[in-house]
Write a protein that holds these residues in place. Sequence first.
Motif, PDB file in Angstrom:
ATOM      1  N   LYS A  17       0.834  -1.193   0.000  1.00 55.01           N
ATOM      2  CA  LYS A  17       0.000   0.000   0.000  1.00 55.01           C
ATOM      3  C   LYS A  17       0.873   1.249   0.000  1.00 55.01           C
ATOM      4  N   SER A  18       0.353   2.274  -0.646  1.00 46.99           N
ATOM      5  CA  SER A  18       1.038   3.556  -0.659  1.00 46.99           C
ATOM      6  C   SER A  18      -0.008   4.654  -0.739  1.00 46.99           C
ATOM      7  N   TYR A  19       0.375   5.842  -0.321  1.00 47.61           N
ATOM      8  CA  TYR A  19      -0.543   6.963  -0.415  1.00 47.61           C
ATOM      9  C   TYR A  19      -0.525   7.525  -1.834  1.00 47.61           C
ATOM     10  N   VAL A  20      -1.643   8.051  -2.246  1.00 50.23           N
ATOM     11  CA  VAL A  20      -1.759   8.612  -3.589  1.00 50.23           C
ATOM     12  C   VAL A  20      -0.651   9.636  -3.819  1.00 50.23           C
ATOM     13  N   GLY A  21       0.049   9.488  -4.938  1.00 53.00           N
ATOM     14  CA  GLY A  21       1.133  10.399  -5.280  1.00 53.00           C
ATOM     15  C   GLY A  21       2.519   9.864  -4.956  1.00 53.00           C
ATOM     16  N   GLN A  22       2.599   8.842  -4.130  1.00 53.78           N
ATOM     17  CA  GLN A  22       3.898   8.281  -3.792  1.00 53.78           C
ATOM     18  C   GLN A  22       4.369   7.289  -4.860  1.00 53.78           C
ATOM     19  N   THR A  23       5.659   7.049  -4.884  1.00 50.44           N
ATOM     20  CA  THR A  23       6.255   6.113  -5.834  1.00 50.44           C
ATOM     21  C   THR A  23       6.816   4.911  -5.083  1.00 50.44           C
ATOM     22  N   LEU A  24       6.479   3.725  -5.560  1.00 55.95           N
ATOM     23  CA  LEU A  24       6.954   2.484  -4.964  1.00 55.95           C
ATOM     24  C   LEU A  24       8.035   1.874  -5.847  1.00 55.95           C
ATOM     25  N   THR A  25       9.077   1.327  -5.213  1.00 58.15           N
ATOM     26  CA  THR A  25      10.163   0.679  -5.938  1.00 58.15           C
ATOM     27  C   THR A  25      10.391  -0.711  -5.376  1.00 58.15           C
ATOM     28  N   LYS A  26      10.630  -1.674  -6.259  1.00 57.56           N
ATOM     29  CA  LYS A  26      10.851  -3.064  -5.845  1.00 57.56           C
ATOM     30  C   LYS A  26      12.073  -3.615  -6.562  1.00 57.56           C
ATOM     31  N   GLU A  27      12.933  -4.314  -5.804  1.00 54.63           N
ATOM     32  CA  GLU A  27      14.102  -4.953  -6.389  1.00 54.63           C
ATOM     33  C   GLU A  27      13.801  -6.409  -6.737  1.00 54.63           C
ATOM     34  N   PHE A  28      14.311  -6.852  -7.891  1.00 54.93           N
ATOM     35  CA  PHE A  28      14.199  -8.254  -8.308  1.00 54.93           C
ATOM     36  C   PHE A  28      15.614  -8.796  -8.529  1.00 54.93           C
ATOM     37  N   SER A  29      15.829 -10.033  -8.146  1.00 55.18           N
ATOM     38  CA  SER A  29      17.110 -10.700  -8.367  1.00 55.18           C
ATOM     39  C   SER A  29      16.951 -11.682  -9.511  1.00 55.18           C
ATOM     40  N   VAL A  34       4.079   0.667 -14.934  1.00 52.32           N
ATOM     41  CA  VAL A  34       5.297   0.208 -14.283  1.00 52.32           C
ATOM     42  C   VAL A  34       6.511   0.522 -15.159  1.00 52.32           C
ATOM     43  N   LYS A  35       7.549   1.078 -14.551  1.00 55.07           N
ATOM     44  CA  LYS A  35       8.810   1.342 -15.230  1.00 55.07           C
ATOM     45  C   LYS A  35       9.864   0.382 -14.681  1.00 55.07           C
ATOM     46  N   VAL A  36      10.838   0.026 -15.518  1.00 56.16           N
ATOM     47  CA  VAL A  36      11.901  -0.877 -15.095  1.00 56.16           C
ATOM     48  C   VAL A  36      13.269  -0.241 -15.333  1.00 56.16           C
ATOM     49  N   SER A  37      14.277  -0.706 -14.565  1.00 58.77           N
ATOM     50  CA  SER A  37      15.613  -0.137 -14.658  1.00 58.77           C
ATOM     51  C   SER A  37      16.618  -1.146 -14.117  1.00 58.77           C
ATOM     52  N   THR A  38      17.853  -1.035 -14.558  1.00 60.29           N
ATOM     53  CA  THR A  38      18.933  -1.846 -13.998  1.00 60.29           C
ATOM     54  C   THR A  38      19.847  -1.031 -13.093  1.00 60.29           C
ATOM     55  N   ASP A  39      19.708   0.302 -13.125  1.00 62.39           N
ATOM     56  CA  ASP A  39      20.601   1.149 -12.336  1.00 62.39           C
ATOM     57  C   ASP A  39      19.857   2.142 -11.445  1.00 62.39           C
ATOM     58  N   GLN A  40      18.533   2.110 -11.449  1.00 63.45           N
ATOM     59  CA  GLN A  40      17.680   3.020 -10.682  1.00 63.45           C
ATOM     60  C   GLN A  40      17.889   4.482 -11.074  1.00 63.45           C
ATOM     61  N   GLN A  41      18.466   4.689 -12.245  1.00 58.34           N
ATOM     62  CA  GLN A  41      18.639   6.040 -12.774  1.00 58.34           C
ATOM     63  C   GLN A  41      17.844   6.222 -14.066  1.00 58.34           C
ATOM     64  N   SER A  47      20.618  -7.601 -10.456  1.00 58.12           N
ATOM     65  CA  SER A  47      19.371  -7.027  -9.955  1.00 58.12           C
ATOM     66  C   SER A  47      18.759  -6.112 -11.011  1.00 58.12           C
ATOM     67  N   PHE A  48      17.448  -6.084 -11.044  1.00 56.67           N
ATOM     68  CA  PHE A  48      16.753  -5.034 -11.774  1.00 56.67           C
ATOM     69  C   PHE A  48      15.629  -4.526 -10.884  1.00 56.67           C
ATOM     70  N   TYR A  49      15.028  -3.405 -11.268  1.00 54.17           N
ATOM     71  CA  TYR A  49      14.099  -2.714 -10.381  1.00 54.17           C
ATOM     72  C   TYR A  49      12.834  -2.331 -11.136  1.00 54.17           C
ATOM     73  N   ALA A  50      11.734  -2.341 -10.399  1.00 54.54           N
ATOM     74  CA  ALA A  50      10.448  -1.882 -10.943  1.00 54.54           C
ATOM     75  C   ALA A  50       9.965  -0.702 -10.112  1.00 54.54           C
ATOM     76  N   GLN A  51       9.339   0.248 -10.776  1.00 49.73           N
ATOM     77  CA  GLN A  51       8.881   1.459 -10.098  1.00 49.73           C
ATOM     78  C   GLN A  51       7.480   1.798 -10.583  1.00 49.73           C
ATOM     79  N   LEU A  52       6.630   2.217  -9.647  1.00 53.64           N
ATOM     80  CA  LEU A  52       5.248   2.565  -9.983  1.00 53.64           C
ATOM     81  C   LEU A  52       4.810   3.757  -9.150  1.00 53.64           C
ATOM     82  N   THR A  53       4.338   4.810  -9.819  1.00 52.77           N
ATOM     83  CA  THR A  53       3.773   5.969  -9.135  1.00 52.77           C
ATOM     84  C   THR A  53       2.257   5.849  -9.138  1.00 52.77           C
ATOM     85  N   LEU A  54       1.669   5.924  -7.954  1.00 49.70           N
ATOM     86  CA  LEU A  54       0.229   5.724  -7.798  1.00 49.70           C
ATOM     87  C   LEU A  54      -0.468   7.078  -7.843  1.00 49.70           C
TER      88      LEU A  54
END
Length: 628
Positions: free
Chosen positions: A301-313, A334-341, A359-366
């Motif tokens: 869960k996240s508050y509206v407007g916040q961005t969540l990030t998750k790491e995957f191995s 959902v956006k993905v990245s290997t360097d979080q940049q 590792s790669f990362y997923a990011q989602l702004t709600l």
Amino acid sequence: MKKNQWLTVLTIMLTLGIVTAQAIKVHTIGDSTMANYDENSTITRGWCMYLQQFLNPDSVTVVNYGKGGADSKGFYRDAARWPAVKKQLKAGDYVFIQFAHNDEKNGGVDGDSLKAYYLSKGDRTSANAVDLRGTTPSGTYKKALINYVNDTRAAGCNPVLVAPICRMYFGSNGKIRRNGRHDLGDSFSVLTADGLKENQSVPASDHSMDYTYQMKQVADSMNVPFIDLTTATADLFESYGDARCHELLSDGNGSTHLNTTGATLIARLCAERMKAQGILANDVQISSDISVSPTSADLGKSYVGQTLTKEFSLSAFGLTPESGTINITANNGVKVSTDQQNWGESTSIDYTDGTIVKSFYAQLTLSASGVTNSTINVTCGDKTIEIPVTAEAISLEGGEEVKAYWRLEKDSTFTLTGPANVLPEEFSGMYVQRYANPNKNAKWPDYTGFDASRKMQRNLIIGDVWPDGDIDENPDRYIQFGITPSTGTTLNIDSIGLFICGAGGNGMQCHVNYSTEPNFANQHTFYAPAKMVANNIEAATVQPVIELHEGDTLRVRVYPWYNGSAKGKTICISDVLIHGMAMSATGITNVKNAEALKDEVWYNLQGQRIATPRHGIFIRNGKKYIIK
């Protein structure tokens, strides 16, 4: 229903798959080398974070209770640790037990015994400075392991003793040194009738100060499975060599902790030995094919407007062809990245030699309240792994703002805005030395506009001397802040922050954690710097989703330590802010300015639409509001 009829029905249900066996849980207990870490706060990883990747998730679930700074004795008696774990054990489960890193405190002398010795001499200053962690290898360490085994079996579960992973302590011959293998025989302390004797040694054939050897003795005497990760990790580290081992497997902060690659490789080593030794062998999945962990991602869960990030191995061994590219794509925001940049709807990872641990990362702004469902696809050749992603956004509309603020410029007083109750600042093993600027050249973040004259609370360890050998938080040494909701309200915490630095030297280290449980169990680390440059003030911040009900408490703790023995070094903190929104616990939100909401769609309690609500209880978007 008669017994025979019920058995027949049960057999049919099992055949049709209506009744399924409950997954066995593997409960892992130990220290920081196996613990969970917040991927948004640090690159440090514990190997048990990745053990699930090599076990069948349909039949085995890993629950990791590893804790930074834990020793075998302290973890056993801490109400938030082993007593809490025991409540979660179900018959048939497994408990993997790994301790030793912090048992080596005080040079292998038991912390309680050392403190008692100093008190018997009337030396209260030395007694107060003793690190209570630390056990004797053949004494209190073995006793603690025996207690874990007995308690686990009493719960109908299966104990497994796991030898501690090595430290990356290389000798001139390219081999892991004796102390890196948790054998203190080359230099240890012993408490005798004549006092504390330091810098003692015994020959390599003497295993009295060897924690791994003593664990093996317990395993043999109690017929407990023993996984020798000490030897396994020594072989692994030596195969890389000193420089490459630290470069590729370490978190870059010393020779003990791991990055994602190191943690994943060690989890695989453990799984390989489980299979070879017949420990959940049918559930071990060690494939040469590509695998991703986690296999599904609930971002929470996240508050509206916040961005969540998750790491995957992502890992694979023995891929064919030996060189290639793995493509990662995402959808529905959902956006993905290997360097979080660099973030986008797709990214790729190249590999060589048929092996990859990355590792790669997923990011989602709600942007709106409700549940979002999306998918990440990982493709290698003709194989695609589909990872479902879910997240839920929560609206705090209609709440009353709450701010608890400790300036910490001249005292520990606080200011409070909104309906809540604040806990006074609390110290354990620490005290306030003074309120002053860290240094005349102290550097604040540019966005603050503060200069070096701004004062902070400078805190010092009791006894004034930081002990040698600390590499992680001490559970008995912290500075604490806290908040609780007012009666009749639910308090939603959406941000925690403070400014922090070390003064007097570059060796200061700390973690900043929060927890909502009475014994500070299940704590979350949101600030864990690899290094703290003296007088360089940093912001430690997090945007959590915490819902405090009446009777709940949020506690925030700063756990400091120093890299090496040092006198007078201080940890400086200021501007502690806990922010949130208070909602009525009845589910009815107070609204003071109804005129500003007159264009919204409102209904009364009878379901009739109201153009401009005045005084009373009204409904909007299925939620009740009191208009005052």
